[in-house]
Design a protein around this motif. Sequence first.
Motif, PDB file in Angstrom:
ATOM      1  N   LYS A 157      36.207  24.851  46.783  1.00 16.18           N
ATOM      2  CA  LYS A 157      37.250  25.361  47.676  1.00 16.18           C
ATOM      3  C   LYS A 157      37.298  26.882  47.538  1.00 16.18           C
ATOM      4  N   GLY A 158      38.057  27.524  48.401  1.00 15.14           N
ATOM      5  CA  GLY A 158      38.133  28.984  48.353  1.00 15.14           C
ATOM      6  C   GLY A 158      38.742  29.468  47.047  1.00 15.14           C
ATOM      7  N   GLY A 159      38.267  30.614  46.590  1.00 16.62           N
ATOM      8  CA  GLY A 159      38.883  31.267  45.439  1.00 16.62           C
ATOM      9  C   GLY A 159      38.551  30.684  44.083  1.00 16.62           C
ATOM     10  N   THR A 162      33.301  31.630  43.200  1.00 15.76           N
ATOM     11  CA  THR A 162      31.914  31.527  43.667  1.00 15.76           C
ATOM     12  C   THR A 162      31.207  32.885  43.699  1.00 15.76           C
ATOM     13  N   THR A 163      31.859  33.866  44.318  1.00 12.70           N
ATOM     14  CA  THR A 163      31.219  35.179  44.453  1.00 12.70           C
ATOM     15  C   THR A 163      31.052  35.829  43.085  1.00 12.70           C
ATOM     16  N   ASP A 187      27.999  34.333  52.873  1.00 15.03           N
ATOM     17  CA  ASP A 187      29.340  34.109  53.411  1.00 15.03           C
ATOM     18  C   ASP A 187      29.485  35.109  54.555  1.00 15.03           C
ATOM     19  N   ASN A 323      34.418  26.166  36.530  1.00 11.55           N
ATOM     20  CA  ASN A 323      34.904  27.505  36.221  1.00 11.55           C
ATOM     21  C   ASN A 323      36.365  27.412  35.799  1.00 11.55           C
ATOM     22  N   ARG A 324      36.804  28.316  34.966  1.00 13.40           N
ATOM     23  CA  ARG A 324      38.156  28.315  34.389  1.00 13.40           C
ATOM     24  C   ARG A 324      38.425  26.935  33.808  1.00 13.40           C
ATOM     25  N   PRO A 349      35.000  29.568  30.814  1.00  8.93           N
ATOM     26  CA  PRO A 349      36.442  29.559  30.542  1.00  8.93           C
ATOM     27  C   PRO A 349      37.232  30.468  31.467  1.00  8.93           C
ATOM     28  N   HIS A 350      38.519  30.275  31.468  1.00  6.44           N
ATOM     29  CA  HIS A 350      39.423  31.164  32.211  1.00  6.44           C
ATOM     30  C   HIS A 350      39.572  32.453  31.417  1.00  6.44           C
ATOM     31  N   ASP A 351      39.591  33.560  32.119  1.00  7.18           N
ATOM     32  CA  ASP A 351      39.833  34.854  31.471  1.00  7.18           C
ATOM     33  C   ASP A 351      40.773  35.633  32.380  1.00  7.18           C
ATOM     34  N   PRO A 355      37.664  39.344  34.728  1.00  8.34           N
ATOM     35  CA  PRO A 355      37.161  39.184  36.103  1.00  8.34           C
ATOM     36  C   PRO A 355      37.954  40.018  37.114  1.00  8.34           C
ATOM     37  N   LEU A 356      39.256  39.995  36.966  1.00  7.77           N
ATOM     38  CA  LEU A 356      40.097  40.723  37.918  1.00  7.77           C
ATOM     39  C   LEU A 356      39.902  42.229  37.767  1.00  7.77           C
ATOM     40  N   VAL A 374      33.487  34.780  29.416  1.00  4.11           N
ATOM     41  CA  VAL A 374      32.956  34.510  30.758  1.00  4.11           C
ATOM     42  C   VAL A 374      31.514  35.032  30.851  1.00  4.11           C
TER      43      VAL A 374
END
Length: 452
Positions: A157-159, A162-163, A187, A323-324, A349-351, A355-356, A374
């Motif tokens: 799903k979106g978000g 993937t990118t 995309d 992911n996460r 894992p989630h970080d 990433p942000l 990650v």
Amino acid sequence: MTDIAPEIHVLVLTDSPETAQLVSGLLEQAEGLKVHTSRATGGEAFTAVARHRPQIIVLADTLEHPPAIVASLDATAPEIPLLVILSEGDVAAVEACSLLGAGAVLLKPFEQQRLVGAIQLLHSRELRRRQFMAPAETAAGAPRQQRPRVVAVHGAKGGVGTTTIACNLAATLHQLTGRRVALVDGDLLGGDAGVLFDLTATRTMAELVPELAELDAESVDSYFVQHSSGVHVLLTPKELQRAEGIQAADVQRALNGLRPYFDYQIVDTPSYFLPATMAVMDEADLIILVVTPELAALRNAARFLRLVAQLGIPSEKILLLANRADAGRQITPDVLEEHLLQPIAMTIPHDGKAPLECMNAGELLVAAYPRSRVAVGLHTLAGQVAGQFGWQPQGQARGVRQTPGGLQQTPVPAGGSPFQRLIKRWIPAGRIAPRQDLPKDRPVFSDQVPAS
Ligand SMILES: Nc1ncnc2c1ncn2[C@@H]1O[C@H](COP(=O)(O)OP(=O)(O)OP(=O)(O)O)[C@@H](O)[C@H]1O
Ligand SMILES: [Mg+2]
């Protein structure tokens, strides 16, 4: 024995003798910095840069407008990070200096700690960037070192990341194998690979498609922008009207036509099923399906797997990536596997930070935070992808699922939780057989380039 860190050579460029004294005085109080000073204008700056070969330049109180000096320094010594000190409230100069190549801007007044901290930060960022510098690769026209491979990265799903995964995987694959790697932004309408790589392009997929018949080793690179990681990036056009004109068959022809020039093409795809998305799936040798521990992602992943099964795409061509993976209490990797009827090949894992931060700084996570969990996960993924196609990672266990630390397994109450009821409602049980009415010669995962 104690480790003594080498000194960081800092060149202070200023036309004010008072500032030269003040700034160098502040820096000399700090440990680990070696300070040189020079006038900023009249050509002396460039002589000083050549003589001292500093690792950081600090620019303050100049006769000439600071952005002009920043632009000339960026043109002559782009590899040296530049810290600019400006007067409080000089917003226009801050903006211009940042755009023209300053690594950081500090506004007056500031304390010694902030100045020294900014220098250390710039220096360590530069070291990390160099550590991740691209290894040498063969030219577009040289014989490929392996059978060329197309790897689609698709989000349930979106978000779901993937990118992030596609771009960082491309860089890591290149870093690991030294082979020619392309990142193709598939995309077409929503692609933001350019944002992640902090790149813009004048030639994109829209310019490539009409020229495919003429494509050769000399012209191929002109459609790509090469990122500092070594990855060749093919972007989608900025204007949606032009992106909309690209047909599914064009995308498939492009990926196929590019095969002779790249060992790997990593294709970022949208999460929705446009014909172009399916064309990428058809051309791919491997599909990385990204799923996160959310019910909607799990549901869509199940739908995607049923669709590809129905289309006769073998499950071995799909690598399931969580992911996460440690972010969900109820949906653990085991729950994902149970409902998707397919092993999770890889967990990341989630970080909440890297990433942000990287996305907003235009930096690649694997370059900026190479030791983050990650990035380590992405390295393992790259080894796994390359290994799947015959490349042997050195001293690395293969086929081992990387489970993030601290994963909480929640015991399920007898009689079923609300979550289990939701699962029953949204996720169909059982495998699905390929449709019988498909033409026998339908190209599925075309692999048309002969082995070299
Ligand atoms: N492992 C992770 N931990 C934390 N945040 C992550 C992780 N992976 C990706 N993200 C963040 O999730 C957000 C979405 O990432 P990204 O744009 O890569 O997703 P996408 O699936 O390509 O989205 P879209 O559907 O919009 O194309 C970004 O803010 C990114 O930094
Ligand atoms: Mg995306």
